[in-house]
Scaffold this motif. Structure first.
Motif, PDB file in Angstrom:
ATOM      1  N   LYS A 171      32.494  32.002  31.047  1.00  0.00           N
ATOM      2  CA  LYS A 171      33.107  33.325  30.849  1.00  0.00           C
ATOM      3  C   LYS A 171      33.382  34.027  32.176  1.00  0.00           C
ATOM      4  O   LYS A 171      34.439  34.628  32.356  1.00  0.00           O
ATOM      5  N   GLN A 177      36.390  32.852  34.007  1.00  0.00           N
ATOM      6  CA  GLN A 177      37.660  33.320  33.454  1.00  0.00           C
ATOM      7  C   GLN A 177      37.985  34.741  33.907  1.00  0.00           C
ATOM      8  O   GLN A 177      39.135  35.077  34.162  1.00  0.00           O
ATOM      9  N   TYR A 178      36.970  35.594  33.973  1.00  0.00           N
ATOM     10  CA  TYR A 178      37.205  37.020  34.193  1.00  0.00           C
ATOM     11  C   TYR A 178      36.730  37.529  35.553  1.00  0.00           C
ATOM     12  O   TYR A 178      36.635  38.735  35.747  1.00  0.00           O
ATOM     13  N   ALA A 207      39.770  42.926  34.185  1.00  0.00           N
ATOM     14  CA  ALA A 207      38.883  41.827  34.567  1.00  0.00           C
ATOM     15  C   ALA A 207      37.555  42.355  35.107  1.00  0.00           C
ATOM     16  O   ALA A 207      36.496  41.796  34.826  1.00  0.00           O
ATOM     17  N   LYS A 239      35.511  43.598  32.107  1.00  0.00           N
ATOM     18  CA  LYS A 239      35.032  42.458  31.321  1.00  0.00           C
ATOM     19  C   LYS A 239      33.915  41.721  32.056  1.00  0.00           C
ATOM     20  O   LYS A 239      32.930  41.301  31.440  1.00  0.00           O
ATOM     21  N   SER A 240      34.031  41.581  33.380  1.00  0.00           N
ATOM     22  CA  SER A 240      32.980  40.892  34.130  1.00  0.00           C
ATOM     23  C   SER A 240      31.688  41.713  34.142  1.00  0.00           C
ATOM     24  O   SER A 240      30.600  41.143  34.083  1.00  0.00           O
TER      25      SER A 240
END
Length: 125
Positions: free
Chosen positions: A85, A88-89, A105, A108-109
Motif C-alpha cells: 500500500k 502505491q501511495y 497521496a 492516504k500515506s
C-alpha cells in the motif's frame, strides 16, 4: 379478621410497594428534574496522553480495511500489505504530478501509516 385489620394490611402493602418501587426504579420524576437542571458537561477535560490516541479522521475506516487484510492477520501479512500500500501511495512517487494528486497521496500515506502503527501495537500486546 376485622375491617381495621384489612385496612392496615392494604395500607402496609401499598406503602411497601411505593417504597420498594422508588428505590428500584432508576427514572423517577425527581431524578429527571435534577438531570434537566444540571446537564452533563459537553466533553470532559482530557489528559495529555489521551490526545495522541485519536484517529487521523473522526470517521476513519478500521486499520484492517485500510491495509486490505483480515482482522486476524498475523504480523507478516500486515507488514506485506503495508509495504504494498505505501509503495502505491508514497508522496515521493507522485512528486512530479499535480498538486491535488500529491495532497491526496500524502493524506492516504498518513492513513496507511496510522493503520500500520495501530496494527503493530495491537499485535505486540
Amino acid at each position: 379478621m376485622t375491617a381495621v385489620d384489612i385496612v392496615v394490611i392494604v395500607a402496609g402493602l401499598f406503602f411497601g410497594y411505593r417504597l420498594v418501587s422508588n428505590y428500584l426504579s432508576p427514572n423517577t420524576s425527581r431524578e429527571q428534574t435534577r438531570q434537566d437542571a444540571n446537564p452533563p458537561p459537553k466533553e470532559a477535560p482530557r489528559q495529555q496522553w489521551e490526545r495522541h490516541w485519536e484517529p487521523v479522521t473522526p470517521n476513519a475506516p478500521a486499520w484492517f480495511d485500510v491495509l486490505g487484510v483480515v482482522e486476524t492477520a498475523d504480523l507478516a501479512q500486515i507488514e506485506y500489505a503495508y509495504r504494498v500500500k505505501i509503495s502505491q501511495y508514497h508522496p515521493d512517487k507522485v512528486a512530479q504530478m499535480g498538486e491535488d494528486i500529491r495532497q491526496l497521496a500524502e493524506a492516504k500515506s498518513k492513513e496507511i501509516n496510522a493503520a500500520y502503527e495501530t496494527a503493530v501495537r495491537l499485535r505486540r500486546r
